[in-house]
Design a protein around this motif. Structure first.
Motif, PDB file in Angstrom:
ATOM      1  N   ASN A  20       0.832  -1.200   0.000  1.00 20.37           N
ATOM      2  CA  ASN A  20       0.000   0.000   0.000  1.00 20.37           C
ATOM      3  C   ASN A  20       0.865   1.248   0.000  1.00 20.37           C
ATOM      4  O   ASN A  20       1.369   1.668   1.034  1.00 20.37           O
ATOM      5  CB  ASN A  20      -0.921   0.011   1.224  1.00 20.37           C
ATOM      6  CG  ASN A  20      -1.826   1.233   1.229  1.00 20.37           C
ATOM      7  OD1 ASN A  20      -2.350   1.609   0.182  1.00 20.37           O
ATOM      8  ND2 ASN A  20      -2.002   1.849   2.382  1.00 20.37           N
ATOM      9  N   PHE A  21       1.054   1.825  -1.154  1.00 21.81           N
ATOM     10  CA  PHE A  21       1.774   3.094  -1.210  1.00 21.81           C
ATOM     11  C   PHE A  21       1.229   3.936  -2.356  1.00 21.81           C
ATOM     12  O   PHE A  21       0.798   3.434  -3.389  1.00 21.81           O
ATOM     13  CB  PHE A  21       3.287   2.890  -1.360  1.00 21.81           C
ATOM     14  CG  PHE A  21       3.694   2.141  -2.607  1.00 21.81           C
ATOM     15  CD1 PHE A  21       3.933   2.817  -3.784  1.00 21.81           C
ATOM     16  CD2 PHE A  21       3.838   0.759  -2.595  1.00 21.81           C
ATOM     17  CE1 PHE A  21       4.318   2.136  -4.940  1.00 21.81           C
ATOM     18  CE2 PHE A  21       4.223   0.067  -3.737  1.00 21.81           C
ATOM     19  CZ  PHE A  21       4.456   0.762  -4.909  1.00 21.81           C
ATOM     20  N   GLY A  22       1.203   5.225  -2.116  1.00 27.28           N
ATOM     21  CA  GLY A  22       0.792   6.165  -3.150  1.00 27.28           C
ATOM     22  C   GLY A  22       1.954   7.072  -3.497  1.00 27.28           C
ATOM     23  O   GLY A  22       2.783   7.406  -2.651  1.00 27.28           O
ATOM     24  N   LEU A  23       2.024   7.458  -4.749  1.00 28.58           N
ATOM     25  CA  LEU A  23       3.121   8.305  -5.215  1.00 28.58           C
ATOM     26  C   LEU A  23       2.611   9.684  -5.602  1.00 28.58           C
ATOM     27  O   LEU A  23       1.518   9.832  -6.154  1.00 28.58           O
ATOM     28  CB  LEU A  23       3.805   7.657  -6.426  1.00 28.58           C
ATOM     29  CG  LEU A  23       4.463   6.289  -6.181  1.00 28.58           C
ATOM     30  CD1 LEU A  23       5.019   5.745  -7.488  1.00 28.58           C
ATOM     31  CD2 LEU A  23       5.549   6.391  -5.136  1.00 28.58           C
ATOM     32  N   ALA A  58       3.850   9.557  -1.299  1.00 33.75           N
ATOM     33  CA  ALA A  58       2.869  10.450  -0.689  1.00 33.75           C
ATOM     34  C   ALA A  58       2.304   9.823   0.577  1.00 33.75           C
ATOM     35  O   ALA A  58       1.974  10.521   1.524  1.00 33.75           O
ATOM     36  CB  ALA A  58       1.740  10.746  -1.673  1.00 33.75           C
ATOM     37  N   TYR A  59       2.149   8.511   0.570  1.00 32.53           N
ATOM     38  CA  TYR A  59       1.683   7.787   1.750  1.00 32.53           C
ATOM     39  C   TYR A  59       2.027   6.316   1.571  1.00 32.53           C
ATOM     40  O   TYR A  59       2.417   5.874   0.489  1.00 32.53           O
ATOM     41  CB  TYR A  59       0.168   7.954   1.962  1.00 32.53           C
ATOM     42  CG  TYR A  59      -0.695   7.320   0.900  1.00 32.53           C
ATOM     43  CD1 TYR A  59      -1.044   5.971   0.957  1.00 32.53           C
ATOM     44  CD2 TYR A  59      -1.172   8.069  -0.174  1.00 32.53           C
ATOM     45  CE1 TYR A  59      -1.837   5.381  -0.014  1.00 32.53           C
ATOM     46  CE2 TYR A  59      -1.961   7.488  -1.151  1.00 32.53           C
ATOM     47  CZ  TYR A  59      -2.292   6.152  -1.070  1.00 32.53           C
ATOM     48  OH  TYR A  59      -3.069   5.578  -2.034  1.00 32.53           O
ATOM     49  N   GLY A  60       1.875   5.554   2.637  1.00 33.03           N
ATOM     50  CA  GLY A  60       2.084   4.118   2.517  1.00 33.03           C
ATOM     51  C   GLY A  60       2.308   3.450   3.852  1.00 33.03           C
ATOM     52  O   GLY A  60       2.264   4.085   4.913  1.00 33.03           O
ATOM     53  N   GLY A  61       2.540   2.146   3.789  1.00 33.70           N
ATOM     54  CA  GLY A  61       2.822   1.357   4.975  1.00 33.70           C
ATOM     55  C   GLY A  61       4.251   1.558   5.448  1.00 33.70           C
ATOM     56  O   GLY A  61       5.086   2.140   4.755  1.00 33.70           O
ATOM     57  N   TYR A  72       6.910   3.288   2.812  1.00 34.69           N
ATOM     58  CA  TYR A  72       7.015   4.711   3.131  1.00 34.69           C
ATOM     59  C   TYR A  72       7.809   4.957   4.422  1.00 34.69           C
ATOM     60  O   TYR A  72       8.659   5.844   4.489  1.00 34.69           O
ATOM     61  CB  TYR A  72       5.597   5.285   3.252  1.00 34.69           C
ATOM     62  CG  TYR A  72       5.527   6.757   3.594  1.00 34.69           C
ATOM     63  CD1 TYR A  72       5.580   7.727   2.600  1.00 34.69           C
ATOM     64  CD2 TYR A  72       5.378   7.169   4.917  1.00 34.69           C
ATOM     65  CE1 TYR A  72       5.484   9.074   2.919  1.00 34.69           C
ATOM     66  CE2 TYR A  72       5.284   8.513   5.242  1.00 34.69           C
ATOM     67  CZ  TYR A  72       5.345   9.461   4.245  1.00 34.69           C
ATOM     68  OH  TYR A  72       5.253  10.783   4.559  1.00 34.69           O
ATOM     69  N   GLY A  73       7.525   4.170   5.460  1.00 35.18           N
ATOM     70  CA  GLY A  73       8.159   4.399   6.755  1.00 35.18           C
ATOM     71  C   GLY A  73       9.666   4.239   6.718  1.00 35.18           C
ATOM     72  O   GLY A  73      10.413   5.094   7.215  1.00 35.18           O
TER      73      GLY A  73
END
Length: 420
Positions: free
Chosen positions: A148-151, A158-161, A165-166
């Motif tokens: 789950n990640f958005g670019l 932009a967001y994610g797990g 992302y972390g």
């Protein structure tokens, strides 16, 4: 909407779904003739149950949209029943439901993989209860951590797990897992080890006591798995482009090399290369290349295949040394192969691996991701399996295991011999 990429994604989803019947043949050929229906039914049971759970709420857990780092266990309430995904947003590359379908097949296959560790001795009803709970508590959250990640428009996260992302925010590079080395193979392999410990050993467990009843089934299953794996790996690019082509070529190169390496180890160890060894070697190479298929040159993919094939061929005997009955070598192939492929990227990943960057940062984040998923999956699986064993019984009676659980559990025989 790009109709070409939409078609590519839908075809990839169909290929990945075919892997679960392929796995049923692969596992079915490896067990006793009196257990083949039970073994194959666990794969088909997973297709039915996980397919329904994914549509109802699984996708909403695995892919919550949020700005920044999503919670370790979150849910997108608007996506329950896929209601908010029925229409395609303007400018989208493909319909949201195409991605839903693609990821559904990953969830189904991951659950089905675990069943190989408990062959010949598990109740079907208990397996279905386990599969549902495990998917909700383990797979759906872990899929969110990894997939789950958005670019943003500039290609940045932009967001994610937390695994994508972390770790990117903390170390400057995120863990690389293109198609599921952690979320699928390490996850399933760790669960398989825990469940094998809960159920205990088969009656008469010892080296050489349980031999495959149908090697042609094993080869057929491996062939279907390899065919479907092109959708698994290349499809994870979500576009028919150069990265998908690289993943496709590496999905040829690594398992081909692993097959050869496994046969060579068999020849050295036992004096004879076997058909089951060829099939197992190919699967080991497919497992190892899964996280790495878009981040290695083809030559390094061949090296990875050679390493995975040789190491997994040796690793499958660890169950006899340590005394756990992983019936069909899910631990030796999927857990070990997944770890090899995931950690290998820390050294050989294009651009960020040690040989390119001169730094160990990528290896560090790969290790964090791999062992976090391993620990989470093993711990929760052991608790879930132990609870089911105590509450309703997970394992069949010894006399049913000896007689054959196909008749005891399903009232069917795989092979009917009639005298005329």
């Amino acid at each position: 909407m790009d109709q070409g990429n939409t078609a590519f994604l839908l075809i990839a989803a169909a290929l990945v779904l075919l892997m679960t019947p392929g796995l049923a043949f692969f596992y079915g050929g490896l067990v006793k003739a009196k257990s083949v229906i039970s073994m194959m039914m666990m794969s088909f049971g997973a297709m039915g149950l996980i397919g329904v759970l994914w549509v109802l709420f699984g996708y909403a857990i695995a892919f919550p949209a949020a700005e920044g780092l999503s919670a370790p266990w979150a849910i997108d309430w608007s996506a329950l029943g896929l209601q908010s995904l029925l229409e395609t947003p303007a400018g989208a590359a493909f319909p949201p439901l195409a991605f839903v379908a693609f990821q559904a097949t990953f969830a189904i296959l991951t659950v089905a993989l675990i069943s190989g560790a408990i062959a010949d001795r598990a109740k079907f009803g208990a397996w279905m209860v386990f599969a549902g709970i495990w998917a909700v508590v383990v797979y759906f959250p872990v899929a969110s951590w990894v997939f789950n990640f958005g670019l943003a428009d500039d290609g940045s996260f932009a967001y994610g797990g937390w695994i994508t992302y972390g770790l990117q925010q903390a170390f400057g590079v995120g863990a690389i897992d293109f198609a599921g080395g952690t979320a699928v193979h390490i996850n399933a392999g760790a669960a398989a080890l825990a469940l094998a410990l809960v159920l205990g050993k088969r009656v008469g467990f010892s080296k050489g006591a349980h031999v495959p009843h149908n090697p042609p089934f094993v080869l057929l299953g491996a062939g279907l798995l390899w065919f479907g794996w092109f959708g698994f790996n290349a499809g994870s690019e979500l576009a028919a482009d150069g990265t998908a082509a690289l993943a496709f070529v590496n999905t040829i190169a690594a398992p081909a090399a692993a097959l050869l390496a496994w046969l060579l180890v068999e020849k050295i160890k036992d004096g004879k290369p076997t058909s089951v060894g060829a099939a197992s070697g190919a699967v080991a190479g497919l497992v190892a290349i899964t996280p790495a298929c878009a981040s290695l040159t083809p030559v390094w993919a061949i090296v990875l295949g050679l390493v995975a094939g040789a190491v997994c061929a040796v690793a499958i005997d660890l169950k006899f040394k340590f005394g756990f009955d992983d019936s069909l070598d899910v631990v030796g192939i999927h857990l070990v192969g997944g770890l090899i492929g995931t950690l290998y990227l820390g050294i050989f990943a294009n651009g960020t691996g040690l040989i390119y960057s001169g730094e160990l940062t990528q290896l560090a984040v790969q290790a964090i991701a791999a062992f976090a998923v391993l620990a989470y999956s093993f711990g929760l699986t052991f608790v879930i399996g132990f609870a089911i064993q105590k509450i309703m019984g997970f394992r069949v009676r010894n006399e049913d295991e000896i007689a054959g659980i196909d008749t005891a559990v399903h009232g069917e025989d795989a092979y009917k011999l009639e005298l005329v």
